[in-house]
Structure formats: structure tokens, C-alpha cells
Design an enzyme around this catalytic site. Structure first.
Site, short mmCIF file in Angstrom:
data_model
loop_
_atom_site.label_atom_id
_atom_site.label_comp_id
_atom_site.label_asym_id
_atom_site.label_seq_id
_atom_site.Cartn_x
_atom_site.Cartn_y
_atom_site.Cartn_z
N GLU A 89 10.35 2.87 67.88
CA GLU A 89 10.08 2.43 66.67
C GLU A 89 10.98 3.57 65.78
OE1 GLU A 89 6.00 2.43 64.87
OE2 GLU A 89 5.72 1.70 66.88
N CYS A 102 13.82 8.79 61.33
CA CYS A 102 13.11 9.33 62.37
C CYS A 102 13.33 8.37 63.61
CB CYS A 102 11.59 9.41 61.78
SG CYS A 102 10.40 9.77 63.06
N CYS A 109 4.76 7.83 75.56
CA CYS A 109 4.65 9.12 75.63
C CYS A 109 3.63 9.61 76.53
CB CYS A 109 4.31 9.81 74.28
SG CYS A 109 4.06 11.48 74.21
N CYS A 113 -2.04 12.98 73.33
CA CYS A 113 -2.88 13.69 71.99
C CYS A 113 -3.70 12.61 71.62
CB CYS A 113 -1.65 13.89 70.88
SG CYS A 113 -0.62 15.28 71.13
N CYS A 116 -2.62 10.07 68.60
CA CYS A 116 -1.59 9.61 68.43
C CYS A 116 -1.52 8.11 68.89
CB CYS A 116 -0.59 10.39 69.07
SG CYS A 116 1.23 9.91 68.99
N GLU A 168 8.06 12.63 73.49
CA GLU A 168 8.24 14.28 73.56
C GLU A 168 9.49 14.72 73.81
OE1 GLU A 168 6.56 16.91 72.69
OE2 GLU A 168 8.03 18.04 73.32
N SER A 199 10.77 17.89 67.03
CA SER A 199 9.24 18.17 66.97
C SER A 199 8.76 18.20 68.36
CB SER A 199 8.73 17.15 66.13
OG SER A 199 7.13 17.27 66.05
N CYS A 341 3.38 7.02 64.09
CA CYS A 341 3.72 7.06 65.15
C CYS A 341 3.08 5.79 66.28
CB CYS A 341 3.40 8.40 66.14
SG CYS A 341 4.51 9.34 66.28
N1 SAH Z 1 5.98 14.74 70.74
C1 SAH Z 1 6.35 15.34 69.45
C2 SAH Z 1 6.91 14.41 68.53
C3 SAH Z 1 6.38 13.16 67.89
S1 SAH Z 1 4.93 13.07 67.04
C4 SAH Z 1 5.49 16.28 69.12
O1 SAH Z 1 4.16 16.08 69.49
O2 SAH Z 1 5.47 17.25 67.94
C5 SAH Z 1 5.58 13.58 65.31
C6 SAH Z 1 4.38 14.31 64.72
O3 SAH Z 1 3.25 13.25 64.22
C7 SAH Z 1 3.72 15.26 65.68
O4 SAH Z 1 3.17 16.30 64.90
C8 SAH Z 1 2.32 14.37 66.01
O5 SAH Z 1 1.47 15.34 66.35
C9 SAH Z 1 2.07 13.81 64.77
N2 SAH Z 1 1.10 12.69 64.57
C10 SAH Z 1 0.97 11.39 65.67
N3 SAH Z 1 -0.14 10.73 65.56
C11 SAH Z 1 -0.22 11.13 64.17
C12 SAH Z 1 -1.36 10.42 63.30
N4 SAH Z 1 -1.97 9.43 63.66
N5 SAH Z 1 -1.37 11.14 62.15
C13 SAH Z 1 -0.83 12.15 61.65
N6 SAH Z 1 0.00 12.71 62.59
C14 SAH Z 1 0.43 12.10 63.78
#
Ligand code: SAH
Length: 355
Positions: A89, A102, A109, A113, A116, A168, A199, A341
């Protein structure tokens, strides 16, 4: 098939030489690829050569499989397809200073987390540099095709890039570095690295490496918690690197690059959004040249974490302000088109519309 989009001008010249072509074809190819052209659109190359090239190489490794435009603010969510049938995406946002894209750096990934959607099925593979660039080329083609006759220059192409889609970036380090260097090629898309944010969830060794690359990108770090215990509940990577190690790597980044670090903090109800969490966060960040970006969690149905109210965001923000920590609430865009995301790709995978 050779993917040409990830090559720099010198490499393309060398590739041409290997394939019996004069060096100037390398320069032409580079310019055409970065303008978003496929072989059949490369009008100053003889037709037989274009056909020959199409047999052995790929110029545009990314296509738009699907696009959704927000009725609220014009944000466009793309589902990009790759040559092997995978999809990722991207989100194109229109800010007053120009267009921001973006992009994704991996298919899925592996960081796991808790909030996510991108990580739900793990990491399928990393993207190549050409596939990261290709997402920008698709967005530029979209902007050119949808421009009004009097559109201002800054809205005709992507000006800012954020590596915040799926994946990531620092887990795909070499390809990401190659991609960043391609961005600033004069004959290419020519995007200043000052307009690029990377990020990371906090891969400490790679954060130190990045500080040595001499690339003036903005480093964003996903913190999401004010202490290790809470961070470990949300982010498995926190079991490998402590917050202290992450913050030390940030301090090093600021010292080496002179650029402030951005911390991302997704607020989720009943977890990390109390004023005491804001106070603890302020203590941890004191003295560091940084900015905190508060993101109200975008609830993902498989994840069971709750979003927050506007009052909760305001209360958190006001504690940080009182403690003199620079902070803002991230503006939400494309609320009507599943901006978070991995959500769009996930829906498509579920509906089996794409592989
Ligand atoms: N892997 C990288 C970049 C991708 S995610 C990282 O972890 O930074 C980009 C941002 O969106 C990150 O801060 C991630 O933690 C956040 N993110 C992911 N899912 C989310 C959600 N459901 N709501 C809000 N932020 C989210």
C-alpha cells in the site's frame, strides 16, 4: 528479467555496455524510468531496441492495482502490485506545502507490533530499491493524469516521502539506502532527502549505521510507550532493545546529523494515554532535540485495542506542552478510506481479489 529501476546512472551505463549498447542509452533509460515511462513510451529509442529491452528487463516494477480517493480531503490510497503478484500500500496526501507519499518498504512486516495490521501475516519479502522508487513513479503518473490545467507545480509531483507504509525500513537496510541515494539523482525524481522521513520501530544498531550514512533524512522512531514494561506489551522489539538504548541511538543521530528526531506515539485507551504516561514520557525525553507526534490509534479489528477520544488526546498533549516537550497531534487524513497501515491490503487479501 533485470529490474532497471533500482540502478543508478553509472550502473545503467555499465548494464548497457554488457548488453552491447552505447553508454548514452544508459542515461536515456535512467531519465525515462524516473519519468515513469515504460519501454514503449521511450520515444527516442528505436522501436526494435525497445522491444528487445522489454524481453530482458523491467522498467516499471510497480503498477497501481487499485486506488481509492477520499471525498473528505483528496487523500489517495493506492494498492500497488509488484511483478511477482505481491501487493503493498501507499498513501498520497495533499498538504499546503506539496504532495507527500507514504510508501511501503516490505510486503508485510515481521516486527509484530500489537496494534498494526501490516504485521498480521508476517513478512513475505523485502522490497527492492526499484520497487520503492516505483511507488513514487506511480503516484507521479497519477498526479500528472489528474491535474487541473492551472495546478501549481508543488502538486504535480511527489515532493515529500515518508517511509511509513508496511514494513520496517531498517530491516531492509541496504535496499532502503540504495533507494534514498536514487532519490537525489539530478536526472531522476530529484527529491531532497531533507523531505524524506524514515520511520523505525527502533532497530538500534541500524539507527547507529544510518547516522553514519551522510543522508539528511528525518528519523522517526515509534515509541508508543513511556517505559519498557508498557512498550514490551505493544512492541516485541522492546524485548531486544531497551528505551534507554533507543534514546541513546536517537541522541547520537541528533549529534551526527544535526537533525531533531521525531517520536511517534499512538494513543490507545486503557494502555498508554493517561496524563501520568505523558509525564513519564516528558521525563525520558528531556534535553533531547525532538518532537512528539501523537497519533490517535486507528483500531484494527483483529487487534482488539481501542482508540481514544479527542479529550484524551488533548489532555496528553497539554501535559507534554506544560513540560516543554514539542508535540503535535497528527492530522488524520483519508479517514473514509482505511488510511491505517496494512488495512486496505488486508481487506483485499481477505476478499481474494489479489494474491
Ligand atoms: N516499521 C516502521 C514504519 C511503519 S508504521 C515503524 O514501526 O515505525 C508507521 C507508523 O504507524 C508507526 O509509528 C506505527 O507504529 C504506526 N501504526 C501502525 N499501526 C497503527 C494503527 N493501527 N494506529 C496508529 N498508528 C499505527
Amino acid at each position: 528479467m533485470t529490474e532497471l529501476a533500482g540502478m543508478n546512472p553509472q550502473e545503467l551505463r555499465a548494464w548497457c555496455a554488457e548488453n552491447g549498447l552505447p553508454a548514452f542509452r544508459g542515461k536515456q533509460l535512467f531519465q525515462w524510468i524516473h519519468r515513469g515511462a515504460d519501454f514503449d513510451g521511450m520515444s527516442n529509442l528505436p522501436k526494435p531496441l525497445r522491444e528487445q529491452l522489454a524481453q530482458i528487463a523491467v522498467a516499471q516494477p510497480v503498477r497501481v492495482a487499485h486506488e481509492v480517493r477520499s471525498q473528505l480531503d483528496g487523500t489517495v490510497k493506492f494498492l500497488f502490485s509488484l511483478t511477482d503478484g505481491n501487493c503493498v500500500e501507499g498513501v498520497l496526501m495533499r498538504y499546503h506545502h506539496g504532495c507527500t507519499l507514504c510508501i511501503s518498504t516490505q510486503v508485510g512486516c515481521r516486527m509484530g507490533c500489537a496494534f498494526c495490521a501490516s504485521t498480521l501475516n508476517g513478512c513475505v519479502r523485502s522490497l527492492t530499491a526499484g520497487e520503492m522508487l516505483g511507488q513514487i513513479l506511480c503516484a507521479n503518473r497519477y498526479l500528472a493524469a489528474h491535474a487541473t490545467p492551472d495546478e501549481e507545480e508543488r502538486f504535480l509531483r511527489v515532493h515529500n516521502v515518508v517511509l511509513m507504509g508496511s514494513g520496517e525500513p531498517l530491516d531492509n537496510y541496504d535496499n532502503v539506502m540504495r533507494f534514498l541515494r536514487l532519490l537525489r539523482e539530478e536526472d531522476g525524481v530529484n527529491i531532497s532527502l531533507r523531505n524524506v522521513s524514515l520511520s523505525t520501530c527502533g532497530l538500534v544498531p541500524q539507527m547507529y549505521s544510518l547516522a553514519e550514512e551522510g543522508l539528511p533524512v528525518t528519523l522517526s522512531v515509534s515509541l508508543h510507550a513511556p517505559n519498557d514494561a508498557l512498550r514490551r506489551e505493544l512492541m516485541p522489539i522492546a524485548r531486544t532493545y531497551s528505551m534507554e538504548q533507543v534514546i541513546a541511538a536517537c541522541r547520537n543521530y541528533v549529534e551526527k546529523t544535526g537533525r531533531r528526531v521525531i517520536f511517534e506515539y499512538a494513543l490507545t485507551d486503557e494502555k498508554n494515554c493517561e496524563p501520568r504516561h505523558a509525564e513519564e514520557l516528558a521525563r525520558r525525553l528531556r534535553g533531547l532535540q525532538c518532537h512528539v507526534n501523537l497519533i490517535p490509534l486507528n483500531p484494527v479489528k483483529e487487534r482488539g485495542l481501542k482508540g481514544v477520544t479527542e479529550e484524551q488526546v488533548k489532555a496528553f498533549l497539554s501535559v507534554l506542552e506544560r513540560e516543554h516537550i514539542s508535540a503535535t497531534r497528527r492530522r488524520e487524513m483519508g479517514d473514509d478510506i482505511e488510511g491505517a497501515c496494512g488495512q486496505l491490503r488486508r481487506r483485499y487479501l481477505e476478499e481474494n481479489r489479489l494474491p
